[in-house]
Design an enzyme around this catalytic site. Sequence first.
Site, PDB file in Angstrom:
ATOM      1  N   GLN A 136     -18.194  94.383 -91.053  1.00  0.00           N
ATOM      2  CA  GLN A 136     -19.427  95.056 -90.626  1.00  0.00           C
ATOM      3  C   GLN A 136     -19.366  95.342 -89.132  1.00  0.00           C
ATOM      4  OE1 GLN A 136     -22.947  92.938 -92.757  1.00  0.00           O
ATOM      5  NE2 GLN A 136     -21.262  91.484 -92.583  1.00  0.00           N
TER       6      GLN A 136
ATOM      7  N   HIS B 242     -19.455  99.791 -91.396  1.00  0.00           N
ATOM      8  CA  HIS B 242     -20.447 100.320 -90.442  1.00  0.00           C
ATOM      9  C   HIS B 242     -19.798 101.217 -89.405  1.00  0.00           C
ATOM     10  CE1 HIS B 242     -23.376  96.802 -91.428  1.00  0.00           C
ATOM     11  NE2 HIS B 242     -23.350  97.724 -92.371  1.00  0.00           N
TER      12      HIS B 242
ATOM     13  N   CYS C 180     -20.411 120.728 -82.295  1.00  0.00           N
ATOM     14  CA  CYS C 180     -19.194 121.477 -82.665  1.00  0.00           C
ATOM     15  C   CYS C 180     -18.126 120.597 -83.287  1.00  0.00           C
ATOM     16  CB  CYS C 180     -18.628 122.164 -81.403  1.00  0.00           C
ATOM     17  SG  CYS C 180     -17.849 121.008 -80.249  1.00  0.00           S
TER      18      CYS C 180
ATOM     19  N   CYS D  16     -19.031 122.292 -75.726  1.00  0.00           N
ATOM     20  CA  CYS D  16     -20.248 123.078 -76.002  1.00  0.00           C
ATOM     21  C   CYS D  16     -21.516 122.458 -75.413  1.00  0.00           C
ATOM     22  CB  CYS D  16     -20.410 123.229 -77.520  1.00  0.00           C
ATOM     23  SG  CYS D  16     -21.015 121.717 -78.307  1.00  0.00           S
TER      24      CYS D  16
ATOM     25  N   GLY E  19     -18.629  84.533 -90.729  1.00  0.00           N
ATOM     26  CA  GLY E  19     -19.474  84.933 -89.611  1.00  0.00           C
ATOM     27  C   GLY E  19     -20.425  86.057 -89.900  1.00  0.00           C
ATOM     28  N   THR E  20     -21.041  86.017 -91.088  1.00  0.00           N
ATOM     29  CA  THR E  20     -22.056  87.026 -91.391  1.00  0.00           C
ATOM     30  C   THR E  20     -23.274  86.368 -92.012  1.00  0.00           C
ATOM     31  OG1 THR E  20     -22.569  89.059 -92.601  1.00  0.00           O
ATOM     32  CG2 THR E  20     -20.985  87.576 -93.637  1.00  0.00           C
TER      33      THR E  20
ATOM     34  N   ASN F 268     -19.294  79.522 -91.432  1.00  0.00           N
ATOM     35  CA  ASN F 268     -20.457  79.861 -90.618  1.00  0.00           C
ATOM     36  C   ASN F 268     -21.037  78.557 -90.088  1.00  0.00           C
ATOM     37  OD1 ASN F 268     -22.994  80.768 -89.631  1.00  0.00           O
ATOM     38  ND2 ASN F 268     -22.940  82.483 -91.068  1.00  0.00           N
ATOM     39  N   PRO F 269     -21.327  78.464 -88.773  1.00  0.00           N
ATOM     40  CA  PRO F 269     -21.885  77.203 -88.259  1.00  0.00           C
ATOM     41  C   PRO F 269     -23.310  76.959 -88.768  1.00  0.00           C
ATOM     42  CG  PRO F 269     -21.713  78.843 -86.507  1.00  0.00           C
ATOM     43  CD  PRO F 269     -21.060  79.415 -87.699  1.00  0.00           C
TER      44      PRO F 269
ATOM     45  N   ALA G 232     -15.669  80.430 -86.588  1.00  0.00           N
ATOM     46  CA  ALA G 232     -14.484  81.138 -87.087  1.00  0.00           C
ATOM     47  C   ALA G 232     -13.275  80.849 -86.209  1.00  0.00           C
ATOM     48  CB  ALA G 232     -14.771  82.637 -87.113  1.00  0.00           C
TER      49      ALA G 232
HETATM   50  N1  APR Z   1     -18.311  81.716 -86.092  1.00  0.00           N
HETATM   51  C1  APR Z   1     -18.768  82.078 -87.321  1.00  0.00           C
HETATM   52  N2  APR Z   1     -20.028  82.518 -87.554  1.00  0.00           N
HETATM   53  C2  APR Z   1     -20.852  82.574 -86.501  1.00  0.00           C
HETATM   54  C3  APR Z   1     -20.474  82.203 -85.185  1.00  0.00           C
HETATM   55  C4  APR Z   1     -19.134  81.761 -85.014  1.00  0.00           C
HETATM   56  N3  APR Z   1     -18.685  81.386 -83.810  1.00  0.00           N
HETATM   57  N4  APR Z   1     -21.542  82.377 -84.352  1.00  0.00           N
HETATM   58  C5  APR Z   1     -22.546  82.848 -85.118  1.00  0.00           C
HETATM   59  N5  APR Z   1     -22.146  82.955 -86.400  1.00  0.00           N
HETATM   60  C6  APR Z   1     -22.901  83.439 -87.561  1.00  0.00           C
HETATM   61  C7  APR Z   1     -24.397  83.293 -87.457  1.00  0.00           C
HETATM   62  O1  APR Z   1     -24.796  82.014 -87.941  1.00  0.00           O
HETATM   63  C8  APR Z   1     -24.876  84.407 -88.387  1.00  0.00           C
HETATM   64  O2  APR Z   1     -25.008  83.940 -89.722  1.00  0.00           O
HETATM   65  O3  APR Z   1     -22.668  84.826 -87.640  1.00  0.00           O
HETATM   66  C9  APR Z   1     -23.741  85.429 -88.332  1.00  0.00           C
HETATM   67  C10 APR Z   1     -24.121  86.694 -87.590  1.00  0.00           C
HETATM   68  O4  APR Z   1     -25.124  87.314 -88.348  1.00  0.00           O
HETATM   69  P1  APR Z   1     -25.715  88.690 -87.847  1.00  0.00           P
HETATM   70  O5  APR Z   1     -26.015  88.589 -86.400  1.00  0.00           O
HETATM   71  O6  APR Z   1     -26.779  89.107 -88.841  1.00  0.00           O
HETATM   72  O7  APR Z   1     -24.476  89.698 -87.947  1.00  0.00           O
HETATM   73  P2  APR Z   1     -23.946  90.396 -89.243  1.00  0.00           P
HETATM   74  O8  APR Z   1     -24.087  89.504 -90.444  1.00  0.00           O
HETATM   75  O9  APR Z   1     -22.600  90.917 -88.951  1.00  0.00           O
HETATM   76  O10 APR Z   1     -24.965  91.634 -89.365  1.00  0.00           O
HETATM   77  C11 APR Z   1     -24.619  92.598 -90.270  1.00  0.00           C
HETATM   78  O11 APR Z   1     -26.315  94.064 -89.447  1.00  0.00           O
HETATM   79  O12 APR Z   1     -27.564  95.552 -88.253  1.00  0.00           O
HETATM   80  C12 APR Z   1     -26.393  95.330 -88.848  1.00  0.00           C
HETATM   81  O13 APR Z   1     -24.733  96.664 -87.967  1.00  0.00           O
HETATM   82  C13 APR Z   1     -25.261  95.378 -87.881  1.00  0.00           C
HETATM   83  O14 APR Z   1     -23.029  94.929 -88.636  1.00  0.00           O
HETATM   84  C14 APR Z   1     -24.300  94.321 -88.414  1.00  0.00           C
HETATM   85  C15 APR Z   1     -24.944  93.931 -89.714  1.00  0.00           C
END
Ligand code: APR
Length: 252
Positions: free
Chosen positions: A106, A126, A137, A159, A197-198, A223-224, A241
């Site tokens: 993402q 994304h 253009c 342009c 990390g999402t 994920n922490p 990560a």
């Molecule tokens: N290692 C692993 N995970 C981590 C770390 C780390 N060091 N630090 C933070 N995190 C986790 C957080 O706990 C959280 O769950 O990473 C996650 C980040 O979540 P978001 O900030 O929501 O990011 P993401 O999940 O990538 O968001 C998805 O939302 O708006 C859109 O385009 C934007 O691509 C993004 C998408």
Amino acid sequence: MDQAIKRVAEKLKQADRILLITGAGLSADSGLPTYRGLGGLYNGQTAEGLPIETALSGPMLQRDPALCWKYLAELGKACLGAQANAGHLAIAELQRKKPGCWLLTQNIDGYHRAAGSPPERLIEIHGELAPLYCQSCGAVDAELAEHLSRPLPPRCRQCGGVLRPPVVLFEEMLPEQAIGSLYAELRKGFEVVLSIGTSASFPYIVEPLLRTRQAGGFTAEINPTRTDLSDVVDVYLPGRALDVLPRLLSHI
Ligand code: APR
């Protein structure tokens, strides 16, 4: 945690078809801000009193390009001011070891490409921050860094039209080619899906993991902080990560 890491490493070692899903948390270890959670970009409002999702939306880029670009430039400067970390490198190493290992990201920072992940097995759902292109253009402009030090919005040399990055802004459609690749690979099935990390805020991020689980595959999360996926996956690894991925690769 070591036992859990060894268990995930064993599953990765045995598997051919692997899907890694990454989010802003992977690049948090490079110093980039995440979007949600502690210190997230989306937590505050903009100086104009707008939610950031409104400022960074497709309609805003049309209605008030200077305002949208004010926040695009912040993202751009953060990405250009940092670099891929050991987590990105570990992912690229796994993809080299495993020709059936795909990467769904993402993130728009381009760090997976910089770390050596093969573009043909990288799905940037994304989009990416560069190269810019002209909305009028279509001319491509690879000088994001230069434009960020000039008055915004950046304009086309040919342009004079407003330039934009090939990212998916809020209220915009996902790139067809990326979605096509994702579902083509999903139809072939994956043996292991690892979420890294999402916050798993979007259905197209959660679905690959749930489908693999339903088909009897192995799922894990790094994920922490716990997310909605943490109770669903076979193994939840509560760590960063940057710390976990290299340890994982050391067993493969
Ligand atoms: N290692 C692993 N995970 C981590 C770390 C780390 N060091 N630090 C933070 N995190 C986790 C957080 O706990 C959280 O769950 O990473 C996650 C980040 O979540 P978001 O900030 O929501 O990011 P993401 O999940 O990538 O968001 C998805 O939302 O708006 C859109 O385009 C934007 O691509 C993004 C998408």
